[in-house]
Design a protein around this motif. Structure first.
Motif, mmCIF file in Angstrom:
data_model
loop_
_atom_site.group_PDB
_atom_site.id
_atom_site.type_symbol
_atom_site.label_atom_id
_atom_site.label_comp_id
_atom_site.label_asym_id
_atom_site.label_seq_id
_atom_site.Cartn_x
_atom_site.Cartn_y
_atom_site.Cartn_z
ATOM 1 N N ALA A 115 -2.735 -5.682 8.467
ATOM 2 C CA ALA A 115 -3.992 -4.934 8.493
ATOM 3 C C ALA A 115 -3.744 -3.442 8.306
ATOM 4 N N SER A 116 -2.747 -2.909 8.990
ATOM 5 C CA SER A 116 -2.479 -1.471 8.851
ATOM 6 C C SER A 116 -1.942 -1.164 7.459
ATOM 7 N N GLY A 117 -1.177 -2.086 6.887
ATOM 8 C CA GLY A 117 -0.696 -1.902 5.516
ATOM 9 C C GLY A 117 -1.847 -1.863 4.522
ATOM 10 N N TYR A 118 -2.794 -2.783 4.687
ATOM 11 C CA TYR A 118 -3.974 -2.799 3.826
ATOM 12 C C TYR A 118 -4.772 -1.507 3.980
ATOM 13 N N ALA A 119 -4.970 -1.103 5.210
ATOM 14 C CA ALA A 119 -5.750 0.110 5.463
ATOM 15 C C ALA A 119 -5.080 1.337 4.852
ATOM 16 N N ALA A 120 -3.767 1.399 4.932
ATOM 17 C CA ALA A 120 -3.044 2.528 4.338
ATOM 18 C C ALA A 120 -3.138 2.493 2.815
ATOM 19 N N GLU A 121 -2.982 1.309 2.221
ATOM 20 C CA GLU A 121 -3.084 1.182 0.766
ATOM 21 C C GLU A 121 -4.484 1.526 0.269
ATOM 22 N N ALA A 122 -5.499 1.178 1.066
ATOM 23 C CA ALA A 122 -6.887 1.455 0.684
ATOM 24 C C ALA A 122 -7.282 2.903 0.944
ATOM 25 N N GLY A 123 -6.413 3.670 1.586
ATOM 26 C CA GLY A 123 -6.706 5.071 1.868
ATOM 27 C C GLY A 123 -7.499 5.300 3.134
ATOM 28 N N VAL A 124 -7.681 4.243 3.938
ATOM 29 C CA VAL A 124 -8.420 4.385 5.193
ATOM 30 C C VAL A 124 -7.561 5.088 6.226
ATOM 31 N N LEU A 125 -6.293 4.752 6.275
ATOM 32 C CA LEU A 125 -5.357 5.378 7.204
ATOM 33 C C LEU A 125 -4.316 6.160 6.423
ATOM 34 N N THR A 126 -3.939 7.284 6.961
ATOM 35 C CA THR A 126 -2.797 8.019 6.431
ATOM 36 C C THR A 126 -1.861 8.253 7.603
ATOM 37 N N GLY A 127 -0.655 8.558 7.309
ATOM 38 C CA GLY A 127 0.322 8.700 8.375
ATOM 39 C C GLY A 127 0.761 10.128 8.611
ATOM 40 N N THR A 128 1.765 10.245 9.453
ATOM 41 C CA THR A 128 2.320 11.559 9.755
ATOM 42 C C THR A 128 3.308 11.996 8.684
ATOM 43 N N ALA A 129 3.709 11.068 7.834
ATOM 44 C CA ALA A 129 4.569 11.331 6.681
ATOM 45 C C ALA A 129 4.149 10.330 5.607
ATOM 46 N N ALA A 130 4.731 10.423 4.427
ATOM 47 C CA ALA A 130 4.329 9.546 3.327
ATOM 48 C C ALA A 130 4.518 8.069 3.640
ATOM 49 N N ASP A 131 5.477 7.753 4.503
ATOM 50 C CA ASP A 131 5.757 6.342 4.788
ATOM 51 C C ASP A 131 5.730 6.009 6.274
ATOM 52 N N MET A 132 4.986 6.781 7.088
ATOM 53 C CA MET A 132 4.999 6.533 8.525
ATOM 54 C C MET A 132 3.624 6.708 9.151
ATOM 55 N N LEU A 133 3.166 5.654 9.844
ATOM 56 C CA LEU A 133 1.975 5.754 10.680
ATOM 57 C C LEU A 133 2.436 6.091 12.088
#
Length: 53
Positions: free
Chosen positions: A12-30
């Motif tokens: 779910a978090s992977g989908y949300a990140a790919e869809a642009g709903v979530l972004t992380g503290t770095a390019a590859d980190m939530l």
């Protein structure tokens, strides 16, 4: 939490990140253990509402 539960959250978090709903503290980190500040919460809700349209 079960392994299956962790896998579902990961998907779910992977989908949300790919869809642009979530972004992380770095390019590859939530930061799942951290609290979201207001602007992060609003940004996620806005992105979700745009996907729902």
């Amino acid at each position: 939490m079960t392994v299956a539960g962790r896998h579902s959250i990961s998907k779910a978090s992977g989908y949300a990140a790919e869809a642009g709903v979530l972004t992380g503290t770095a390019a590859d980190m939530l930061a799942p253990g951290q609290a979201a500040i207001r602007v992060q919460t609003v940004q996620a809700l806005l992105a979700l509402s745009q996907i729902a349209e």
